[in-house]
Design an enzyme around this catalytic site. Structure first.
Site, short mmCIF file in Angstrom:
data_model
loop_
_atom_site.label_atom_id
_atom_site.label_comp_id
_atom_site.label_asym_id
_atom_site.label_seq_id
_atom_site.Cartn_x
_atom_site.Cartn_y
_atom_site.Cartn_z
N ALA A 220 0.84 -1.19 0.00
CA ALA A 220 0.00 0.00 0.00
C ALA A 220 0.88 1.24 0.00
O ALA A 220 2.08 1.17 0.19
CB ALA A 220 -0.88 -0.01 1.24
N GLY B 30 -1.79 -5.85 -0.69
CA GLY B 30 -2.79 -5.45 -1.68
C GLY B 30 -2.38 -5.88 -3.09
O GLY B 30 -3.24 -6.09 -3.95
N GLU C 243 -3.54 -9.29 -3.48
CA GLU C 243 -5.01 -9.27 -3.54
C GLU C 243 -5.49 -8.82 -4.93
O GLU C 243 -6.48 -9.35 -5.44
CB GLU C 243 -5.56 -8.36 -2.43
CG GLU C 243 -5.36 -8.99 -1.05
CD GLU C 243 -5.85 -8.10 0.08
OE1 GLU C 243 -5.31 -6.99 0.20
OE2 GLU C 243 -6.74 -8.52 0.81
N GLU D 77 0.46 -8.78 5.97
CA GLU D 77 -0.23 -7.81 6.83
C GLU D 77 -0.06 -8.07 8.32
O GLU D 77 0.00 -7.15 9.12
CB GLU D 77 -1.73 -7.76 6.50
CG GLU D 77 -2.07 -7.06 5.19
CD GLU D 77 -1.90 -7.92 3.94
OE1 GLU D 77 -1.35 -9.04 4.04
OE2 GLU D 77 -2.29 -7.46 2.86
#
Ligand code: NAD
Length: 653
Positions: free
Chosen positions: A62, A101, A104, A124
């Site tokens: 991120a 992310g 993801e 995370e």
């Protein structure tokens, strides 16, 4: 400049992200992706799309500058849903790292292909979080649930090979990634667009008993951290209650964790570790190039430092007192490297090459070309003076000379060196080839170039280098000595060794202070105390219990008796004999013993750490409170998710 570019070639759309350095999922990338997907869906000629990144990596996380700010739409979970809803198949083409992310996003694509050196992970939990954009729901629908649990709760990335084995990838790219992705696209053009992961069934769901076992094992490993267990509950919710309820649950947990003290502590230490070695005064100072490293002394520390230096790619020369000691040093390095070989961390060829890069000698002339030398001989000022005298004579004028002393005054060691501005301290932690922490000690006369070279060396060794000034014990050992003293006071005041240790373990330390002393051996600190006895202030409170143990031939774990009694499996048992000794000492000193709760014990320990930390700061030994936290977490077992003693005890608004 736009961070997302769309180009079309032979009915294939290329969505290229260019958002250096890590192609983070910043707002411009999120909105750029949605725009590109809208265009792809609206263009009949496009039959498939490839999502690829420029620079060193795929999306690796991120955008930290957006942390703590209100989310700006489109938010990542919605971007990934939009990806899944695309009517043309989208292929993620991964190189470098697909992390957080980034992975993801790749899970929102219909296919994944990766370069053979790529790494994929959901890290995370390292920040006290769980994936917040569907990772806990989609990953178990692509790879076996237990593999998804392992990746998410450990936070460790997997290699492309492993990812391919477990089904996370559809193919590994051989040759140029973009070409391989293009070829792959041709093979799927006539296939139906695969069902989005969100609408697929989970792979190999564990039985109820297996879930229980997984939860118990994760709880044990997590040692008080909330995120790994929250990850399991999110994965389970996505399976038991279905993907949509799962997504809502995941988001709720993510937000709860993001606002938690643990996540704040983990984010604090994450940033502290990355900034601690950045010294403004060294900006623009070029380090000396390093090729050959000298290590004086091939004992416990010297052999570890030599191993770490070899693994970093340097030629290494160990200087020892005689041939037998040279052979010992070499054998210890070989043992360390064999360990890496057995664990598959290095190949046989690399092992052979590393051993060939190691030489040993009793002659300091072998260091004529050394660029940096680390001294790790006995902790004795006369021996250190002798060594540095010889180094001054034999090494190049600009070779950086470092001492690994634990407690001796490096300014005093330096005093007899020719050219003292190149002498510094490099305080490694044992085992030196494994422990990440390195205290880089600024001597009074050290110049910027020597320090810059030391930090460069630390970086090459993969260490977290913490700058510190000269004092007794530097940052870490000094704080440990301070809290050890208070733990010893507590013994006389009413606590027992195993109670103090239990409180520390409950708090999150891997082991308590007394078990740790037993493991290290009690006789070295006994010898130091005897040496310092004539200089001790008679008015200062002195706890002699450690001395009594040594007088009773209780030297710690290695001889089965120390603060604990060790059974045949090496497991520590509280020893009634030690308890009786402790209680008798209180009586002898006329101290009325009182009970300590775990909370009180930790309060004493944290206060002692804080007070010593404040002194260290006021003397300018550490550059900031963050440096102290980094040392205590990486060298002394302070639980990472509490952020370090200074963070934890800081006054909050
Ligand atoms: P060690 O006794 O295992 O090794 C010392 C080695 O130095 C021996 O192999 C010895 O033969 C060699 N040596 C002694 N005099 C020498 C000389 N004049 N020339 C060449 N070689 C010589 O000790 P260690 O535990 O490796 O500690 C070494 C240094 O590192 C000490 O200053 C110690 O305080 C420091 N240190 C130790 C630890 C630890 O956990 N052991 C941690 C950090 C720093």
């Amino acid at each position: 400049m736009s961070t997302v570019r769309l180009t079309i070639e032979n009915a294939i759309a290329f969505i290229t992200i260019n958002n250096p350095p890590i192609n983070a999922t910043s707002h411009s990338v999120r909105s750029g992706l949605v725009d590109a997907l809208d265009q792809i869906d609206g263009t009949d000629d496009i039959r498939a799309a490839i999502l690829i990144c420029e620079g060193k990596t795929f999306i690796a996380g991120a955008d930290v500058s957006e942390f703590g700010q209100p989310p700006k739409p489109p938010i990542l979970p919605d971007v990934i849903k939009r990806l899944e809803a695309t009517t043309k198949p989208v292929i993620a083409a991964i190189h470098g790292h697909a992390l957080g992310g980034g992975l993801e996003v790749a899970l929102g694509c219909h296919y994944r292909i990766a370069d053979s050196k790529a790494k994929l992970g959901l890290p995370e939990v390292n920040l006290g979080l769980i994936p917040g954009a569907g990772g806990t729901i989609r990953l178990p629908r692509l790879v076996p649930v237990t593999e998804a649990i392992s990746m998410i709760t450990s936070g460790k990335p997997v290699s492309a090979t492993k990812a391919n084995e477990i089904g996370l990838l559809d193919a590994i790219a051989h040759g140029v990634l973009i070409d391989a992705a293009g070829d792959f696209a041709q093979t799927i053009l006539d296939r139906e667009v695969p069902k989005p992961l969100l609408r697929r069934d989970p792979v190999s769901v564990p039985s109820t008993d297996e879930w229980d076992d997984i939860t118990v094992a994760t709880k044990k490993k997590a040692r008080g951290q909330a995120a790994p267990l929250a990850a399991i509950s999110a994965i389970r919710a996505g399976i038991d209650e279905g993907p949509d309820a799962g997504l809502a649950f995941e988001r709720e947990k993510f937000i709860e964790l993001r606002d938690s003290d643990q996540s704040k502590a983990l984010r604090h230490i994450f940033f502290a570790e990355r900034s601690v070695a950045k010294l403004p005064e060294l900006k623009g100072v070029a380090p000396n190039p390093l090729h050959q490293i000298g290590v004086i002394g091939g004992g416990i520390m010297g052999a570890g430092i030599a191993t770490a230096s070899l693994l970093a790619g340097y030629d290494v020369t160990i200087i020892e007192r005689d041939d037998a000691a040279c052979a010992n040093g070499r054998a210890t390095v070989e043992k360390h490297l064999s360990g890496s070989l057995k664990r598959g961390l290095i190949s046989q060829d690399r092992f052979d090459a590393l051993m060939a890069s190691l030489t040993t000698s009793t002659d300091y002339a072998a260091l004529a070309n050394a660029d940096l030398v680390v001294e790790a001989v006995f902790e004795d000022m006369a021996v250190k003076h002798d060594v540095f005298g010889k180094l001054s004579l034999h090494c190049k004028a600009d070779a950086v000379l470092a001492s690994n002393t634990s407690y001796l005054d490096i300014n005093e060691i330096v005093s007899r060196c020719i050219n003292p501005k190149r002498v510094i301290g490099l305080h490694f932690f044992s085992p030196a080839h494994i422990m990440k922490l390195l205290e880089v000690v600024r001597t009074d006369k050290a110049d910027a170039k020597s320090l810059a070279t030391a930090f460069d060396f630390a970086r090459a060794l993969g260490k977290i280098a913490v700058p510190c000034g000269v004092c007794d014990g530097f940052i870490g050992n000094r704080i440990m000595s301070a809290y050890r003293k208070h733990c010893e006071y507590m013994l006389e005041d009413g606590a027992l060794p195993h109670q103090i240790d239990a409180a520390m373990v409950e708090f999150g330390f891997p082991m308590g202070l007394f078990a740790m002393q037993d493991m290290a051996g009690l006789e070295i600190s006994w010898a130091t105390r005897k040496r310092l006895a004539p200089f001790r202030d008679p008015a200062e409170r002195y706890v002699a219990l450690g001395d009594y143990l040594c007088e009773m031939d209780r030297f710690g774990k290695k001889n089965g008796l120390g603060w604990y009694r060790y059974d045949e499996n090496g497991k520590a048992q509280p020893d009634p004999e030690v308890d009786a000794l402790v209680i008798a000492e209180s009586e002898k000193k006329g101290i009325t013993r009182r009970d300590f709760t775990s909370a009180e014990i930790m309060d004493v320990i944290l206060t002692a750490m804080r007070n010593e930390g404040d002194k260290i700061l006021s003397e300018g030994i550490a550059n900031g409170a963050d440096a102290i936290d980094v040392v205590m977490i990486n060298g002394y077992g302070f639980p990472r998710h509490k952020g370090g003693p200074m963070f934890m005890t800081a006054k909050k608004d």
